[in-house]
Design a protein around this motif. Structure first.
Motif, mmCIF file in Angstrom:
data_model
loop_
_atom_site.group_PDB
_atom_site.id
_atom_site.type_symbol
_atom_site.label_atom_id
_atom_site.label_comp_id
_atom_site.label_asym_id
_atom_site.label_seq_id
_atom_site.Cartn_x
_atom_site.Cartn_y
_atom_site.Cartn_z
ATOM 1 N N CYS A 220 -4.290 -3.713 -10.105
ATOM 2 C CA CYS A 220 -3.595 -3.280 -11.320
ATOM 3 C C CYS A 220 -4.143 -4.001 -12.550
ATOM 4 O O CYS A 220 -4.318 -3.384 -13.608
ATOM 5 C CB CYS A 220 -2.097 -3.520 -11.191
ATOM 6 N N PHE B 190 3.766 -6.881 -8.752
ATOM 7 C CA PHE B 190 3.131 -6.986 -7.436
ATOM 8 C C PHE B 190 2.772 -8.436 -7.125
ATOM 9 O O PHE B 190 2.887 -8.873 -5.982
ATOM 10 C CB PHE B 190 1.879 -6.110 -7.355
ATOM 11 N N SER B 191 2.341 -9.185 -8.115
ATOM 12 C CA SER B 191 1.974 -10.585 -7.885
ATOM 13 C C SER B 191 3.170 -11.462 -7.560
ATOM 14 O O SER B 191 3.030 -12.486 -6.896
ATOM 15 C CB SER B 191 1.251 -11.145 -9.111
ATOM 16 N N GLY C 168 -1.777 -6.095 -6.843
ATOM 17 C CA GLY C 168 -1.580 -6.642 -8.188
ATOM 18 C C GLY C 168 -2.896 -6.905 -8.892
ATOM 19 O O GLY C 168 -3.044 -6.627 -10.083
ATOM 20 N N GLY D 29 1.124 -5.149 -12.295
ATOM 21 C CA GLY D 29 0.380 -6.277 -11.738
ATOM 22 C C GLY D 29 1.235 -7.520 -11.621
ATOM 23 O O GLY D 29 1.170 -8.241 -10.623
ATOM 24 N N TYR E 292 0.218 -7.523 -1.265
ATOM 25 C CA TYR E 292 0.833 -7.474 -2.597
ATOM 26 C C TYR E 292 -0.142 -8.019 -3.642
ATOM 27 O O TYR E 292 -0.324 -7.426 -4.716
ATOM 28 C CB TYR E 292 2.103 -8.321 -2.639
#
Length: 99
Positions: A70, A32-33, A67, A29, A63
Motif C-alpha cells: 500500500c 495494515f501495519s 501494508g 498502509g 499484514y
C-alpha cells in the motif's frame, strides 16, 4: 510546447485522483501495519493456514507485506500527482504565451 501531454482538465483530474489515492493508500498502509483485525479478509491467507500452528507471526508478516504494498502504491500516486502538477504548470505557461 515541449513536454505537454494532457490538457488542463485532465491534469486537474489527475491531481484530484492522486491526492485521494495517496490519502486512501497511506491510511490503508497504516492500518495494515498495525494489524487491524477488520482487514483480515483482505490479507492473502486461507482459512486453514490461519489455525495451522497457532503462531500469529505468519499472519502479521502477511499484514506487513500488504501494508508495504500500500505504501508503494501511495508513492506511485505521489509521482503521478507530481506529473499532473507539471502538466498543469505547462498548460498555464502555454496559456500565458498565447495571450
Amino acid at each position: 510546447m515541449r513536454g505537454l501531454i494532457c490538457g488542463p482538465k485532465l491534469a486537474a483530474c489527475g491531481i484530484v485522483l492522486s491526492t485521494w489515492g495517496v490519502i486512501m493508500l497511506a491510511m490503508l498502509g497504516i492500518f495494515f501495519s498495525t494489524h487491524s483485525a477488520v482487514l483480515l479478509e483482505d490479507v492473502p491467507v486461507t482459512d486453514d493456514s490461519i489455525h495451522q500452528d497457532g503462531n500469529p507471526d505468519r499472519i502479521y508478516n502477511l499484514y506487513n507485506k500488504v501494508g508495504y504494498n500500500c505504501f508503494i502504491a501511495a508513492a506511485i500516486y505521489v509521482l503521478f500527482g507530481a506529473f499532473s502538477c507539471c502538466q498543469m504548470k505547462l498548460n498555464k505557461q502555454k496559456e500565458y504565451l498565447v495571450h
